[in-house]
Design a protein around this motif. Structure first.
Motif, PDB file in Angstrom:
ATOM      1  N   PRO A 137       0.816  -1.227   0.000  1.00 52.21           N
ATOM      2  CA  PRO A 137       0.000   0.000   0.000  1.00 52.21           C
ATOM      3  C   PRO A 137       0.848   1.274   0.000  1.00 52.21           C
ATOM      4  O   PRO A 137       0.391   2.322  -0.446  1.00 52.21           O
ATOM      5  N   LEU A 138       2.083   1.164   0.471  1.00 55.74           N
ATOM      6  CA  LEU A 138       3.004   2.305   0.431  1.00 55.74           C
ATOM      7  C   LEU A 138       3.134   2.874  -0.975  1.00 55.74           C
ATOM      8  O   LEU A 138       3.254   4.094  -1.175  1.00 55.74           O
ATOM      9  N   VAL A 139       3.153   1.985  -1.972  1.00 47.27           N
ATOM     10  CA  VAL A 139       3.320   2.424  -3.357  1.00 47.27           C
ATOM     11  C   VAL A 139       2.088   3.199  -3.818  1.00 47.27           C
ATOM     12  O   VAL A 139       2.207   4.234  -4.471  1.00 47.27           O
ATOM     13  N   ASP A 140       0.899   2.686  -3.449  1.00 51.44           N
ATOM     14  CA  ASP A 140      -0.335   3.380  -3.826  1.00 51.44           C
ATOM     15  C   ASP A 140      -0.287   4.803  -3.274  1.00 51.44           C
ATOM     16  O   ASP A 140      -0.601   5.778  -3.967  1.00 51.44           O
ATOM     17  N   ALA A 141       0.131   4.892  -1.992  1.00 48.15           N
ATOM     18  CA  ALA A 141       0.176   6.214  -1.345  1.00 48.15           C
ATOM     19  C   ALA A 141       1.233   7.100  -2.006  1.00 48.15           C
ATOM     20  O   ALA A 141       0.994   8.288  -2.228  1.00 48.15           O
ATOM     21  N   SER A 240      -4.567   5.731   5.623  1.00 45.94           N
ATOM     22  CA  SER A 240      -3.856   6.344   6.755  1.00 45.94           C
ATOM     23  C   SER A 240      -2.552   6.999   6.280  1.00 45.94           C
ATOM     24  O   SER A 240      -2.157   8.048   6.790  1.00 45.94           O
ATOM     25  N   LEU A 241      -1.907   6.410   5.288  1.00 38.98           N
ATOM     26  CA  LEU A 241      -0.688   7.040   4.752  1.00 38.98           C
ATOM     27  C   LEU A 241      -1.025   8.389   4.101  1.00 38.98           C
ATOM     28  O   LEU A 241      -0.299   9.374   4.276  1.00 38.98           O
ATOM     29  N   LEU A 242      -2.114   8.427   3.359  1.00 43.10           N
ATOM     30  CA  LEU A 242      -2.491   9.674   2.681  1.00 43.10           C
ATOM     31  C   LEU A 242      -2.862  10.751   3.682  1.00 43.10           C
ATOM     32  O   LEU A 242      -2.497  11.919   3.521  1.00 43.10           O
ATOM     33  N   ALA A 243      -3.574  10.347   4.720  1.00 39.35           N
ATOM     34  CA  ALA A 243      -3.946  11.320   5.752  1.00 39.35           C
ATOM     35  C   ALA A 243      -2.674  11.907   6.370  1.00 39.35           C
ATOM     36  O   ALA A 243      -2.567  13.122   6.550  1.00 39.35           O
TER      37      ALA A 243
END
Ligand code: ATP
Ligand code: MG
Length: 423
Positions: A137-141, A240-243
């Motif tokens: 998910p880090l990559v998506d963010a 949560s990464l985007l926030a």
């Protein structure tokens, strides 16, 4: 009647091309800072690539492709989007042999046979990013953050990232079943396109722009309702990464991207002010695509951004009001001999990287000075027959009007110094 450009295409002329150059330069800077490298693929590809890569049931493949037979009777298509080509190049050039993930970007024209309208062209331009070989998910963010970072550097405001998860093939099967069950009794009320989608790709019914279809699907189960634990954890982590990165997002459970190959994260960026075509960027994860075109199983995520629409947003938000000076200096030579000496001086200055140009029409002093002002030049180097005989030229500061006489053999030194002080 004189020949005109094809419908839905544009001539990008001096005056606005500077806006394009500025946008492209900002894009390249962001990509460099984020560690993405450029890839350039052909403008046309075997038609089959898009049929398989974009998907048979999409509008792009069903209605919008510029497809032709070449002289060897091969079916070719002008690329309608970039992702399929990048994945093809990834497989064909065995980029999976490199340290993963492979982080790529492209900028260039795309071609779709659409009904031209404001913000919708037949040849338009996209900036896109693809990250291959990473499923975290880090990559998506990171990819969504890259989009956000670009808009911040451009100074765009009022943007919103719409986010959804369309799940993986596993949870999508559950959703498909529930959605078909929900729609079964109302199938007849759907538009023709959606009736066709019912069997082939019911998820896309949620994306239909037809108001009747939207009413019918109002309470339909969304993919978020049926996410499997893996997809659900993935989505929560992206949020949560985007926030944490300060990205303004909104979860929109009805967001379904137009292409068939998306899995998990799907997103779109909207800006209200540019009218009906308010989507300036769309993207998502496509963990099945590389395998679909016969490469090794490879997760992927990316987006494509419509540059015409980004420029429209920049214009509406008044980001292009400053007039840029065009030229540092103009050389004004009067008479044949002065022209020869002037041309050689201008060449020497240009060889040192100093921006300077001269009149190419043999005009009078007055006309040349007027032109120098129109060009926004800071200095004029004036060389007449009389000055030439004395081995000097006049250096006029066009802002203050001050003028000094300078020996010709000091010209390069003095003008270089003025230029350095300016930059
Ligand atoms: P739309 O719903 O506007 O047709 P799309 O889903 O077909 O968009 P994508 O294939 O996701 O668009 O392309 C990404 C971006 O490219 C869009 O968000 C939009 O900014 C831009 N774009 C797509 N088609 C066109 C077009 N015909 N003219 C100009 N820009 C376009
Ligand atoms: Mg479209």
């Amino acid at each position: 009647m004189a020949i005109q450009r094809p419908k839905g295409t544009q001539d990008l002329l001096p005056g606005t091309i500077e806006q394009w150059q500025y946008l492209e330069e900002t894009i390249r800077n962001v990509c460099r800072d984020f560690g993405y490298e450029e890839i350039r693929t052909p403008m046309f590809e075997a038609t089959e690539l898009f049929q398989r890569g974009v998907g048979q049931t999409t509008d792009i493949v069903k209605k919008e492709m510029y497809t032709f037979l070449d002289k060897g009777d091969r079916s070719m298509t002008l690329r309608p989007e970039g992702t399929a080509s990048v994945c093809r190049a990834y497989v064909e050039n065995k980029l999976y042999g490199q340290p993963l993930p492979v982080k790529l970007y492209y900028v260039g024209p795309m071609f779709r046979y659409e009904r031209p309208q404001s913000g919708r062209f037949r040849q338009f331009h996209q900036f896109g990013v693809e990250v291959l070989g990473a499923d975290q998910p880090l990559v998506d963010a990171e990819v969504i953050n890259l989009v956000w970072n670009l808009y911040q550097r451009l100074g765009l405001v009022g943007l919103e990232v719409h986010l959804n998860s369309v799940g993986c093939p596993k949870c999508r099967a559950t959703h498909r079943e529930q959605l078909q069950k929900f729609l079964a009794t109302r199938k007849a009320e759907l538009c023709n396109d959606c009736q066709e989608r019912f069997e082939r790709n019911p998820l896309r019914i949620l994306d239909c722009k037809n108001p009747h279809c939207q009413a019918v699907t109002g309470g339909a189960p969304t993919t978020l309702d049926t996410l499997c634990p893996d997809c659900s954890t993935h989505f929560e982590k992206v949020l949560s990464l985007l926030a944490g990165a300060g990205v303004a997002y909104r979860v929109n459970p009805r967001l379904v991207r137009g292409l068939d190959y998306y899995t998990k994260t799907a997103f779109e960026v909207m800006v209200e002010e540019i009218g009906a075509q308010s989507a300036i960027c769309g993207g998502g994860r496509y963990d099945g695509l590389v395998e679909e075109i016969e490469g090794p199983a490879t997760p992927g995520i990316g987006f494509a951004m419509g540059l015409e629409r980004v420029l429209a947003a920049l214009q509406v938000q008044g980001k292009f009001n400053k007039k840029q000076p065009k030229q540092f200096a103009m050389l004004i030579a009067l008479g044949d001999k002065a022209q020869n000496r002037g041309f050689s001086l201008m060449s020497a200055l240009r060889a040192r990287g100093i921006p300077i140009s001269m009149d190419l029409l043999g005009r009078s002093l007055k006309a040349q000075l007027k032109a120098a002002n129109r060009e926004g030049a800071e200095f004029a180097l004036i060389l007449g027959e009389e000055e030439l005989e004395r081995g000097v030229f006049l250096l006029r500061d066009l802002t203050s009007g001050d003028q000094v006489e300078i020996p010709l053999d000091k010209a390069i030194e003095v003008v270089s110094m003025k230029h350095q002080r300016g930059v």
